[in-house]
Design an enzyme around this catalytic site. Structure first.
Site, PDB file in Angstrom:
ATOM      1  N   TYR A  94       0.872  -1.171   0.000  1.00 22.16           N
ATOM      2  CA  TYR A  94       0.000   0.000   0.000  1.00 22.16           C
ATOM      3  C   TYR A  94       0.910   1.221   0.000  1.00 22.16           C
ATOM      4  CZ  TYR A  94      -4.070   2.899   1.082  1.00 22.16           C
ATOM      5  OH  TYR A  94      -5.086   3.824   1.014  1.00 22.16           O
ATOM      6  N   TYR A 119     -10.431  -1.977   6.560  1.00 25.87           N
ATOM      7  CA  TYR A 119      -9.899  -0.631   6.732  1.00 25.87           C
ATOM      8  C   TYR A 119      -9.606  -0.300   8.197  1.00 25.87           C
ATOM      9  CZ  TYR A 119     -11.143   0.493   1.876  1.00 25.87           C
ATOM     10  OH  TYR A 119     -11.230   0.543   0.500  1.00 25.87           O
TER      11      TYR A 119
END
Length: 401
Positions: free
Chosen positions: A270, A362
């Site tokens: 990420y 998340y």
């Protein structure tokens, strides 16, 4: 001299040259090719005196140069196939999903059908160009594909592909590495993980063997070992071909794997723009109004920095949330030992089948269960506006925040 990057495509520049009758060798317009013709896409259809004609958009020519051509003049079976598929797709929307073909006596297409066919053709071209751009910019061997069979949405207009962190002004993401291990065959007694006080993260099959919450220390650019070292996994980039696709349940873009992924395998990093937490709070207020966020707090050791993948990122920018994810977050240190700036790696939590969507939580915290509601570790910044979760998992919490 000043050089300004041109955002226009080759075809657009060629259209301008042909419109003004100019030559430009750098974009392929010479005196010889100034009048060359290649079908870019088909715009319309009609029947005259028993003969079928297609309205042709010529590649590198303005739309004012479109011409009607008989079927026998066209040597582009794939474009004709796309035209017919798009036409039938539009017709099926009004027939409960059943494809309907035009009857033989129909002389022309309705304007709405022709307009839809052109939009689909332009979308197809735009997505193809985007796919080519992504694959030019990536630094790993696996391919990136793009697919939208749901709507007319094209590539995001304000997204720039990067392979590693992009630091905001004043932030240094390279800090502290001056030496590496002397192992001839890693892992050895004094390999990088042990020097940092942790165990090697990978087993002999290069699969993750540590528990969530523990850091990964890989060999770095100063290490004696070569590229085949078993302690060099994340730094090589994703080994799987992935597809950015349009979801059919209102979640926007998503990512699916095109290959089987085994349990505890590295999938992707990420990445994004590294900003201060103060700047993240300011941006977070703007993202709140949009109902989404790409902010991840780098709080392995402190909460000084945040990664914002809204404008700058890689494939992970498009990975959706799930309350029952198949990816887990780990903190990784390679050429930077600054505990405030770990790299974020996503590993598979189970076997993932080819064609399956990739997801992560998340609100995932590395040291607790994936579905913990109290997770506050490596997570997006808190938002005041509650966003409904559409993951569809049996254990769905109902909201993303």
């Amino acid at each position: 001299a000043w050089y300004v990057p041109c955002l226009a495509s080759h075809e657009t520049l060629q259209e301008l040259c042909r419109k003004e009758n100019l030559t430009c060798k750098s974009i392929g317009i010479t005196n010889r090719s100034l009048k060359s013709y290649e079908v870019e896409y088909l715009c319309d259809y009609k029947v005259e005196e028993g003969k079928a004609y297609y309205l042709v958009k010529w590649k590198g020519w303005p739309e004012s140069s479109n011409t009607w051509e008989p079927r026998k003049h066209l040597n582009c079976p794939l474009l004709i196939q796309n035209f017919l598929r798009d036409k039938n797709e539009y017709l099926s929307r009004g027939k409960g999903g059943k494809a309907m073909k035009l009857r033989n006596h129909v002389k022309t297409l309705k304007p709405a059908i022709a307009d839809y066919v052109v939009k689909k053709a332009k979308q197809r071209i735009a997505l193809q160009r985007w796919k080519e751009e992504l694959n030019r910019k990536k630094n790993h061997k696996a391919m990136i594909l793009v697919e939208n069979t749901v709507d007319l949405e094209g590539p995001p207009l304000d997204f720039y592909y990067i392979n590693e962190y992009k630091p905001a002004p004043g932030i240094n993401v390279l800090n502290g590495i001056t030496t590496g291990c002397e192992c001839a065959d890693c892992p050895a007694e004094k390999c990088c993980p042990k020097e940092a006080g942790f165990i090697l993260a990978y087993n002999k099959r290069k699969k993750l063997k540590i528990q969530p919450g523990l850091p990964i220390y890989e060999c770095n650019s100063y290490c004696r070992c070569g590229p085949d070292c078993p302690n060099r996994i994340v730094q090589k980039g994703t080994p799987y071909s992935l597809c950015i696709f349009r979801t059919n349940n209102g979640r926007g873009w998503g990512v699916k794997t095109l290959q089987k992924i085994k349990t505890n395998s590295f999938v992707m990093e990420y990445v994004g723009e590294v900003i201060t937490s103060e700047e993240a709070e300011r941006r977070g207020q703007f993202y709140d109004n949009q109902g989404n966020t790409y902010l991840f707090d780098l709080d392995y050791d402190s909460d000084e920095f945040t990664v914002d993948a809204a404008r700058y990122g890689n494939v992970s920018h498009f990975v959706n949330h799930s309350c029952d994810p198949n990816l887990q977050v780990f903190n990784v240190f390679i050429d930077n030992l600054d505990l405030r700036l770990p790299r974020i790696a996503l590993f598979s939590t189970r076997t993932i089948k080819a064609g399956e969507e990739l997801t992560f939580d998340y609100h995932m915290k590395g040291s607790v269960d994936l579905t913990s509601d109290s997770a506050e570790g490596l997570s997006p910044s808190k938002k005041s506006i509650r966003t409904v979760c559409k993951c569809g998992a049996m254990c769905c919490r109902g909201y993303l925040n």
